[in-house]
Design an enzyme around this catalytic site. Structure first.
Site, mmCIF file in Angstrom:
data_model
loop_
_atom_site.group_PDB
_atom_site.id
_atom_site.type_symbol
_atom_site.label_atom_id
_atom_site.label_comp_id
_atom_site.label_asym_id
_atom_site.label_seq_id
_atom_site.Cartn_x
_atom_site.Cartn_y
_atom_site.Cartn_z
ATOM 1 N N VAL A 139 0.759 -1.696 -0.484
ATOM 2 C CA VAL A 139 -0.346 0.286 -0.173
ATOM 3 C C VAL A 139 0.735 1.489 -0.279
ATOM 4 O O VAL A 139 2.071 1.374 0.676
ATOM 5 C CB VAL A 139 -1.015 0.275 1.504
ATOM 6 C CG1 VAL A 139 -2.036 -1.266 1.432
ATOM 7 C CG2 VAL A 139 0.001 0.253 2.358
ATOM 8 N N CYS A 140 0.053 2.108 -0.944
ATOM 9 C CA CYS A 140 0.739 3.542 -0.572
ATOM 10 C C CYS A 140 0.502 4.596 -0.329
ATOM 11 O O CYS A 140 -1.532 3.430 -0.651
ATOM 12 C CB CYS A 140 2.153 3.796 -1.737
ATOM 13 S SG CYS A 140 1.108 4.027 -3.478
ATOM 14 N N GLN A 141 0.098 5.603 -1.262
ATOM 15 C CA GLN A 141 -1.252 6.622 -0.571
ATOM 16 C C GLN A 141 -1.349 6.638 -2.283
ATOM 17 O O GLN A 141 -3.326 7.073 -1.796
ATOM 18 C CB GLN A 141 -0.371 8.451 -0.673
ATOM 19 C CG GLN A 141 -1.423 9.297 0.132
ATOM 20 C CD GLN A 141 -2.382 8.965 1.422
ATOM 21 O OE1 GLN A 141 -1.258 7.788 2.231
ATOM 22 N NE2 GLN A 141 -3.429 8.686 1.106
ATOM 23 N N LEU A 168 -3.849 5.152 -0.983
ATOM 24 C CA LEU A 168 -4.766 4.598 0.768
ATOM 25 C C LEU A 168 -5.731 5.667 0.480
ATOM 26 O O LEU A 168 -6.699 5.870 1.213
ATOM 27 C CB LEU A 168 -3.856 4.734 1.490
ATOM 28 C CG LEU A 168 -3.374 3.660 2.149
ATOM 29 C CD1 LEU A 168 -2.374 3.975 2.660
ATOM 30 C CD2 LEU A 168 -4.041 2.462 2.372
#
Length: 231
Positions: A139-141, A168
């Protein structure tokens, strides 16, 4: 897992230039294997937030957060692992100093992003915590760094990798238990962008109130306009 070649977008940071403001094409290529004369291409699985929740809760995927330390501290999924794909660039050669100043005056000022460089220990750090057979949800932004991280891990022999499409920022509050002062979807918002949002909200409220006043009290509105000095 059988599949086709996947394509995603990478930011300037993915190219190691220290900023996520510019985006370029990132080609995700699977690893080919031969099984009884057939070729099966391993593929990174891209899922939405609800599907990601099932991967973690039902299929036992571990969450690996690859964002920088700043965004991770603002908000992250509870009990996740953190191995940043990019780390803060504190080098002091003349080229880096110039780039850092440009970054701090633009992307850093507006988006609250640190000036970063690729983490040379990324793959090795992941290997020290997970075997190649591990099931990992990266996961990342925005979904850019996780796609780049998936490519690196795939080359290193990891087969069971999934990423949240668009990151995210698409995760609604309550989907995952989270830790931090912000919601997961807002962890990328900082700097002048947050102030700009507040100013826009105030101006919008003022304009709506003015419209309502003119609509329901046209005579009073006309009198107020007549009191304004003429140019």
């Amino acid at each position: 897992m059988a599949g086709i070649t996947c394509y995603g977008l990478s930011s300037q940071s993915v190219l190691g230039l220290g900023s996520e403001s510019s985006k370029s094409l990132l080609v995700m290529k699977g690893k080919q294997r031969g099984i009884r004369g057939f070729q099966i291409k391993a593929q990174v699985e891209f899922v939405n937030a609800e599907e990601a929740k099932k991967l973690v809760g039902v299929e036992g995927y571990a969450v690996l957060d690859v964002r920088d330390k700043t965004q991770f501290e603002r908000a992250h999924i509870k009990n996740c692992y953190h191995v940043p794909l990019f780390i803060e660039n504190t080098d002091n050669d003349i080229g880096t100093i110039v780039k850092r100043q440009l970054h701090n005056n633009f992307a850093g000022l507006f988006f609250g992003l640190p000036f970063t460089k690729p983490n040379p220990e990324f793959v090795q750090s992941v290997k020290s915590q997970f075997s190649p057979q591990s099931k990992l949800l990266l996961v990342c932004q925005e979904g850019l760094r996780s796609a780049a991280a998936a490519q690196k891990l795939e080359r290193a022999g990891y087969d069971n990798i999934a990423c949240i499409t668009s990151g995210l920022q698409t995760v609604k509050p309550g989907t995952f238990d989270s830790v931090g002062s912000k919601e997961l979807q807002d962890a990328g918002k900082a700097g002048l962008v947050t102030i700009q949002g507040k100013i826009s909200a105030v101006l919008g409220t003022v304009l709506i109130c003015a419209l309502l006043f003119v609509t329901f009290f046209p005579d009073q509105a006309e009198q107020i306009l007549q009191m304004a000095p003429s140019s």
